[in-house]
Enzyme design. Structure first.
Site, short mmCIF file in Angstrom:
data_model
loop_
_atom_site.label_atom_id
_atom_site.label_comp_id
_atom_site.label_asym_id
_atom_site.label_seq_id
_atom_site.Cartn_x
_atom_site.Cartn_y
_atom_site.Cartn_z
N LYS A 165 15.60 -26.95 6.01
CA LYS A 165 16.84 -27.01 6.81
C LYS A 165 17.63 -28.26 6.45
O LYS A 165 17.06 -29.35 6.35
CB LYS A 165 16.50 -27.01 8.31
CG LYS A 165 15.92 -25.69 8.80
CD LYS A 165 15.66 -25.73 10.30
CE LYS A 165 14.84 -24.53 10.75
NZ LYS A 165 15.61 -23.34 11.07
N HIS A 184 9.24 -23.94 6.58
CA HIS A 184 10.68 -23.68 6.38
C HIS A 184 11.56 -24.73 7.07
O HIS A 184 12.73 -24.87 6.74
CB HIS A 184 11.05 -22.25 6.77
CG HIS A 184 11.21 -22.01 8.24
ND1 HIS A 184 10.16 -21.83 9.08
CD2 HIS A 184 12.32 -21.92 9.01
CE1 HIS A 184 10.61 -21.63 10.31
NE2 HIS A 184 11.92 -21.69 10.29
N LYS A 187 2.63 -20.47 6.19
CA LYS A 187 1.71 -20.85 7.23
C LYS A 187 1.28 -19.63 8.04
O LYS A 187 1.99 -18.63 7.97
CB LYS A 187 2.35 -21.90 8.13
CG LYS A 187 3.60 -21.38 8.85
CD LYS A 187 3.95 -22.32 9.94
CE LYS A 187 4.05 -21.65 11.24
NZ LYS A 187 5.01 -20.65 11.46
N LYS A 206 8.22 -20.66 23.78
CA LYS A 206 9.03 -19.43 23.72
C LYS A 206 9.52 -19.13 25.14
O LYS A 206 8.94 -19.58 26.12
CB LYS A 206 8.17 -18.27 23.23
CG LYS A 206 7.59 -18.55 21.83
CD LYS A 206 7.78 -17.39 20.91
CE LYS A 206 7.21 -17.65 19.54
NZ LYS A 206 8.20 -17.84 18.50
N GLU A 210 12.64 -22.11 22.05
CA GLU A 210 13.21 -20.80 21.72
C GLU A 210 13.44 -20.02 23.00
O GLU A 210 12.65 -20.14 23.94
CB GLU A 210 12.25 -20.02 20.82
CG GLU A 210 12.06 -20.64 19.46
CD GLU A 210 11.14 -19.81 18.59
OE1 GLU A 210 11.64 -19.10 17.72
OE2 GLU A 210 9.91 -19.85 18.81
N ASP A 259 1.25 -22.61 15.78
CA ASP A 259 2.41 -21.96 15.16
C ASP A 259 3.51 -22.97 14.82
O ASP A 259 4.18 -22.83 13.80
CB ASP A 259 2.96 -20.89 16.14
CG ASP A 259 4.07 -20.04 15.55
OD1 ASP A 259 3.98 -19.72 14.34
OD2 ASP A 259 5.02 -19.70 16.28
N HIS A 278 5.76 -27.61 11.76
CA HIS A 278 7.15 -28.05 11.86
C HIS A 278 7.30 -29.38 12.60
O HIS A 278 7.98 -30.29 12.15
CB HIS A 278 8.01 -27.01 12.59
CG HIS A 278 7.92 -25.63 12.03
ND1 HIS A 278 7.74 -25.37 10.70
CD2 HIS A 278 7.99 -24.40 12.63
CE1 HIS A 278 7.71 -24.05 10.50
NE2 HIS A 278 7.85 -23.45 11.66
N ARG A 307 0.81 -1.21 0.00
CA ARG A 307 0.00 0.00 0.00
C ARG A 307 0.86 1.28 0.00
O ARG A 307 0.38 2.35 -0.29
CB ARG A 307 -0.90 -0.03 1.23
CG ARG A 307 -2.16 0.78 1.05
CD ARG A 307 -3.02 0.79 2.28
NE ARG A 307 -3.24 -0.55 2.81
CZ ARG A 307 -3.45 -0.79 4.10
NH1 ARG A 307 -3.44 0.18 4.98
NH2 ARG A 307 -3.68 -2.01 4.52
C1 BG6 Z 1 8.23 -19.89 12.69
C2 BG6 Z 1 7.33 -19.51 13.82
O1 BG6 Z 1 7.59 -20.78 11.83
O2 BG6 Z 1 9.42 -20.49 13.19
C3 BG6 Z 1 8.05 -18.60 14.79
O3 BG6 Z 1 6.19 -18.84 13.32
C4 BG6 Z 1 9.38 -19.18 15.21
O4 BG6 Z 1 7.24 -18.35 15.94
C5 BG6 Z 1 10.17 -19.61 13.99
O5 BG6 Z 1 10.09 -18.20 15.95
C6 BG6 Z 1 11.46 -20.30 14.38
O6 BG6 Z 1 12.20 -20.63 13.25
P1 BG6 Z 1 13.70 -21.09 13.37
O7 BG6 Z 1 14.09 -21.44 11.98
O8 BG6 Z 1 14.46 -19.94 13.94
O9 BG6 Z 1 13.72 -22.26 14.30
#
Ligand code: BG6
Length: 507
Positions: free
Chosen positions: A203, A199, A169, A359, A237, A256, A261, A62
């Site tokens: 890896k 993602h 996602k 987290k 994390e 999430d 994952h 935008r």
């Molecule tokens: C994402 C989540 O898919 O993966 C995040 O939405 C998370 O909340 C992230 O922090 C972590 O990714 P990575 O590659 O740092 O483990």
């Protein structure tokens, strides 16, 4: 041989795979994901010589920006987050292909302008009509955007060209919304042109699970319920939610991370050998695992969730979740989630898989720990083996990528005393090449049209089927338990494993 990749020799997979003529339209250019992951990955690919010389990137948002303003945004993102060194000549060539189109998602004129820009790039930069549309935007806008792409002829292509859509996602909020989302995308793009990014599958260490299992002979014979006691999959994390309150509140740790994952990791650990390493064969095997994955009956005893309370992280005092900016003090969103699942197959009968994520935990670590049963008989005195725990194979996804095997060994000395030791494989010690970022691999695969690392819709649906009952159960329970930041999660998570006579690893 891929039609988009004439340079690739099918006989030699070691040659770098280079994308053919193409470009990308990025929606959501102002978001965190674009700045931290997508833009730097595009530069890193260019820097590694894996993008075609005329690669073009069109930003759509935008903002009232000119092409140069957009280029500056990408420049700053690359400078801050790219993995590989900044090289002026690479940047100059890449940024010549940057364009910006300003508009709202429902603005017809802006989408007409987008179409003209894409056509112009075909002429000027030789993108050849091949375009990927990357939707790095909240899923609520997917319908509008793909509808506009269709309406304005952007999803159409001529024979020999391609148009693909890339989505991030969350793929829905539950099973029903995931189906709706899929219908929305499927109305415009054929299933083979929809690339869903998880993602974790990009890896190196995650792909190595398949290499380790299926390129070797020593693991497979013990990879079953005869030898395996249980499996723990952890994605921890140390960070909090940062500036992502808008995304995270109402989503929470299970949606999430577990839905995508962790269930994908589990599928790779538990699946049978695919007949080939193509997308369809992998999907078939992963899907069988997900379809046979069951929750125990008592969800109150076999799941746990929590919210981080204030505490310490990296030597600093940090806020609790409910004090984070943008989070309501009454929020019931969980920042920690743990579930127990079983895979109802001959191979895994009776072997629990414990999946946890959170987290503000003790440290950042993702690992898969396959914990083996105790030896059926120990011909030593009890004092000789009292420090001995169970054998384990730990796949360290990140950081410190590698694998550790834990087993008992005699302590040097005159007495027979046996203790745990670790045998270690570290990527850094065995290979000189640094691992690429997951997004580099996945974006390149989108441009190559190479789908094995992208989950199919069927897998997404099955993952929601597994998780939905847990989410419903938690929704009825109100507030999650608090845990101190910097610890390993709520007490109920420890109690959950203790009931089974087990403990979580403290990686
Ligand atoms: C994402 C989540 O898919 O993966 C995040 O939405 C998370 O909340 C992230 O922090 C972590 O990714 P990575 O590659 O740092 O483990």
């Amino acid at each position: 041989m891929s039609p988009t990749n004439p340079l690739r020799d099918p006989q030699d997979r070691r040659l770098p795979r280079i994308a053919g003529p193409c470009g990308m339209v990025l929606f959501g250019v102002t978001g965190d994901l674009s700045r931290k992951k997508i833009m730097p990955a595009i530069y890193d690919l260019a820097n590694r010589g894996l993008l075609p010389p005329g690669f073009s990137l069109v930003g759509f948002a935008r903002r009232d920006w000119a092409d140069q303003d957009f280029a500056q945004i990408v420049h700053d993102a690359v400078r801050e987050h790219a993995r590989t060194p900044f090289r002026e000549e690479v940047w100059n060539q890449l940024s010549e292909g940057f364009r910006f189109v300003s508009g709202d998602f429902d603005d017809d004129m802006a989408f007409d302008q987008l179409r003209r820009t894409v056509e112009e790039l075909d002429q000027l930069r030789g993108t050849n009509g091949n375009m990927a549309f990357y939707l790095a935007i909240p899923p609520g806008f997917f319908g509008t955007v793909v509808g506009q792409l269709k309406e304005h002829g952007l999803a159409d292509h001529r024979e020999g060209q391609w148009r693909r859509v890339v989505v991030e996602k969350p793929f829905g909020h539950d099973l029903e919304s995931a189906r709706e989302l899929n219908d929305i995308l499927g109305n415009v793009f054929p299933s083979g042109s929809i690339f869903r990014i998880d993602h974790y599958l990009g890896k190196e260490t995650v792909q190595n699970i398949l290499a380790m299992r299926f390129a070797n002979n020593m693991f497979e014979p013990i990879w079953n319920s005869n030898y395996v006691d249980h499996v723990q999959i952890t994605m921890a994390e140390d960070i909090g939610i940062g500036g992502r309150a808008g995304y995270y509140d109402g989503i929470g740790a299970a949606r999430d991370v577990i839905q995508n994952h962790l269930l994908q990791l589990m599928a790779l650990v538990a699946m049978e050998e695919p007949i080939a390493f193509d997308a369809e064969s992998l999907r078939i095997e992963k899907q069988k695992v997900l379809a046979s994955t069951m929750l125990p009956k008592r969800l109150d005893l076999t799941t746990a969730r929590g919210q981080y309370a204030p505490g310490w992280a990296g030597g600093e005092k940090v806020n609790g979740f409910l004090e984070e900016e943008g989070i309501k003090p009454t929020s019931t969103t969980e920042t920690y989630a743990a579930i127990t699942v079983h895979c109802d197959t001959r191979r895994w009968a009776g072997v629990p898989f414990y999946l946890r994520t959170g987290k503000r935990l003790g440290r950042r670590v993702t690992e898969v720990a396959v914990v083996f049963k105790r030896a059926p008989h120990l011909p030593f005195s009890q004092t000789a083996t009292e420090d001995l725990t169970q054998n384990a194979l730990v796949i360290r996804v990140q950081p410190d990528e590698g694998m550790t095997m834990r087993f008992g060994s005699k302590v040097p000395g005159t007495a027979m005393e046996i203790r745990d030791v670790n045998m270690d494989f570290a990527y850094g010690g065995s290979f000189t090449e640094a691992s690429a970022e997951a997004y580099e691999r996945l974006i390149l695969d989108v441009l190559l049209g190479d789908p094995p690392l992208f989950p199919r819709h069927e897998e997404v649906e099955l993952s929601w089927k597994i998780l939905d009952p847990v989410l419903d159960h938690w929704a009825k329970k109100g507030k999650p338990e608090q845990y101190d930041s910097g610890t390993w999660g709520p007490a109920s998570a420890d109690a959950m494993l203790a009931r089974d006579g087990r403990t979580w690893r403290r990686p």
